[in-house]
Design an enzyme around this catalytic site. Structure first.
Site, PDB file in Angstrom:
ATOM      1  N   ARG A   1       0.674  -1.192  -0.105  1.00 58.60           N
ATOM      2  CA  ARG A   1       0.010  -0.033  -0.002  1.00 58.60           C
ATOM      3  C   ARG A   1       1.063   1.271   0.065  1.00 58.60           C
ATOM      4  O   ARG A   1       1.524   1.334   1.002  1.00 58.60           O
ATOM      5  CB  ARG A   1      -0.956   0.071   1.238  1.00 58.60           C
ATOM      6  CG  ARG A   1      -1.859   1.233   1.333  1.00 58.60           C
ATOM      7  CD  ARG A   1      -3.059   1.319   2.392  1.00 58.60           C
ATOM      8  NE  ARG A   1      -2.514   1.092   3.490  1.00 58.60           N
ATOM      9  CZ  ARG A   1      -3.522   1.044   4.742  1.00 58.60           C
ATOM     10  NH1 ARG A   1      -4.767   1.280   4.509  1.00 58.60           N
ATOM     11  NH2 ARG A   1      -2.919   1.130   6.023  1.00 58.60           N
TER      12      ARG A   1
ATOM     13  N   ASP B   1      -3.407   3.191  14.303  1.00 58.81           N
ATOM     14  CA  ASP B   1      -2.582   3.795  13.103  1.00 58.81           C
ATOM     15  C   ASP B   1      -3.165   4.992  13.078  1.00 58.81           C
ATOM     16  O   ASP B   1      -4.080   5.451  13.768  1.00 58.81           O
ATOM     17  CB  ASP B   1      -2.628   2.853  12.020  1.00 58.81           C
ATOM     18  CG  ASP B   1      -3.865   2.942  11.122  1.00 58.81           C
ATOM     19  OD1 ASP B   1      -5.008   3.621  11.573  1.00 58.81           O
ATOM     20  OD2 ASP B   1      -3.938   1.946  10.199  1.00 58.81           O
TER      21      ASP B   1
END
Length: 543
Positions: free
Chosen positions: A173, A452
């Site tokens: 990603r 995150d």
């Protein structure tokens, strides 16, 4: 490329208008080769103008929403939604994705994730990675070594780590379209973080992956329009042609993690139809986007973060639409993240947490998802057992639920009021996460959850939304600037003896004060305010 040739490389690049502004350690020469850097520069020159235009489109769309023009399905793409078509056939090593593990690109993490027993490892340059120059370049080295089968690691105790013979399939990603990489500049402009991450990985690994019977597989994040998916498709086509690779070798799963993307799922798949590996429910960023986009409207005020779960009607509508859309088009509908991590010193609490994960994964597989995410290897067995029991084939793409999700259902606001405890929890998690991020760690265990950037953003925008509308908590306390400043001060004082890093904790507080009290409106992304803290002291390129 030898270390002795680095000065010549930097000089030659400079003649082409390319400047590397990060420290150039000897081992970085493996990744920052002349051809690799020039390939990234070619992506910048080809696509930067379009990227900027699409970001400007986001601003215009936000202005419309702020004036009361709420999202709806696009009339101009109705034909795409209503006609029958399929995406390209699925590669063999992406057929079974029942459990995927995600994490940053540190060397030990890459090895452990590939060995974890998950079907796929999504190596993350985005929300779980603090994008320091060192993290990004060493991450590229780690992935190159993983693809080549040469990665190993020895920890301080002398324990050796290597990759098993049958590792997880690798996906990567890159960062979203909104971020830049300040350490690589082309003709005075920093390159897109997305193109930097994608370009280096693709250049060094695409041919090796294809030779192994796999391919360059990606997750693409944070898109708000199918035109942004079209840009990725153009990048993929350009890159395959540049390296002489067969068209359609790249595959990408698009994360549906913005409220606007939810109205364009068919369109995302259509734009990426030669490259699609499906869609994913990026649940945490989706909630963040929902709050951010409707920030100006008091009727969209959310309750505490913990109350906004997948059982809320607007989240269920989002899930149903994603599964139906993907299966109708012949591709995977991936579920969301289990952020829980094992609790080692409390069996009762660990059992409850594991049960919560089990129930979440059971909901996903019964809804029709073809796979799910976990943040910790300790949860793979729980998720795998659920999917093994209820999904007998490699996937369940052949099951197409008949649903009719309306625009009103997608923007239905959860009931409930915030609490003072919820406000304090948001400040607590936000401060701890941002403090870790600006010191180089983007994947942070806090209160038995792996946090995150997405969860920190939810914490941030909720507080701003509550302040703007002077929302009262369930016990009658008004959330205003004075209260938020008081809670910030209290939480910093409480965290100082626990973290023992006063400078970075105070910097984290400074970032929140900027977002809360000095930013016009809600502010697009906190990472824009955080990023200067990890580039400010980076020297110009040198050995």
């Amino acid at each position: 490329m030898s270390v002795q040739n680095v000065p010549k490389l930097l000089s030659d690049l400079s003649k082409s208008g390319i400047e590397i502004r990060g420290q150039f350690r000897p081992e970085y020469a493996q990744i920052l080769t002349p051809d690799a850097v020039k390939f990234v520069a070619s992506l910048h020159q080809q696509f930067e103008l379009t990227r900027r235009e699409l970001l400007a489109n986001r601003e215009r769309r936000q202005a419309e929403i702020s004036k009361g023009k709420f999202p709806d399905f696009l009339p101009e793409t109705k034909k795409i939604r209503e006609s029958e078509w399929k995406v390209a056939p699925i590669p063999a090593d992406l057929q079974d994705r029942r459990v995927e593990i995600t994490g940053p690109v540190s060397r030990k993490m890459v090895i452990n994730a590939l060995n974890s027993g998950a079907k796929v490892f999504m190596a993350d340059f985005e929300d779980s990675n603090s994008p320091t120059w060192q993290n990004n370049i060493e991450g590229q080295i780690n992935l190159r070594d993983a693809v080549n089968g040469t990665i190993s690691f020895k920890d301080p105790s002398g324990k050796n780590y290597t990759v098993n013979p049958k590792p997880a399939t690798l996906m990567v990603r890159p960062r979203g379209w909104h971020l830049v990489e300040q350490h690589l500049v082309v003709k005075g402009q920093p390159v897109s973080g997305a193109l930097f991450d994608f370009g280096l990985y693709f250049f060094h690994n695409a041919k090796a992956l294809i030779a192994k019977g796999s391919g360059p597989y990606f997750y693409v994040p944070k898109m708000e329009s199918h035109l942004e998916a079209r840009l990725w498709a153009s990048v993929f086509a350009f890159s395959e042609k540049a390296l002489g690779i067969k068209h359609g070798s790249i595959r990408a799963t698009a994360l549906i993690e913005t409220i606007l993307a939810a109205f364009e799922m068919d369109e995302f798949l259509y734009e990426l139809r030669d490259y699609s590996a499906g869609l994913n429910c990026g649940r945490w960023d989706y909630i963040f986007s929902f709050i951010k986009k409707f920030y100006d409207h008091p009727q969209f005020v959310m309750p505490d973060r913990v109350a906004v779960d997948m059982l809320q009607p607007f989240m269920q509508a989002y899930v149903k639409l994603l599964i139906t859309t993907c299966h109708r088009r012949g591709i995977h509908a991936m579920g969301g993240m289990a952020a829980t991590i094992p609790i080692k010193d409390n069996k009762e609490a660990n059992d409850k947490a594991t049960e919560k994960v089990y129930n979440d994964k059971l909901r996903e597989v019964k809804a029709g998802h073809d796979g799910t995410w976990v943040a910790h290897p300790g949860l793979i067995k729980t998720a795998m057992d659920v999917f093994n029991q209820h999904m007998k084939g490699q996937n369940q793409i052949n099951v197409v639920p008949k649903v009719n999700v309306t625009a009103a259902e997608l923007i239905a606001v959860p009931n409930g009021k915030p609490t003072l405890a919820g406000l304090k929890a948001n400040v607590d998690v936000g401060l701890q996460y941002v403090e870790a991020w600006i010191t180089g760690n983007g994947c942070v265990p806090i209160h038995n959850l792996m946090e995150d950037l997405a969860t920190a953003e939810i914490s941030r925008v909720q507080i701003q939304q509550w302040m703007k509308h002077h929302v009262k908590t369930s016990d009658g306390v008004e959330i205003n600037e004075d209260l938020v400043r008081k809670v910030l001060d209290e939480e910093v004082k409480r965290l100082q003896p626990l973290l023992k890093r006063d400078k970075s904790l105070l910097q984290a507080k400074e970032i929140f004060e900027t977002m809360f009290f000095k930013t016009k409106g809600i502010g697009e992304f906190m990472s824009w305010a955080m990023y200067p803290y990890i580039v400010a002291d980076t020297p110009a390129a040198k050995l």
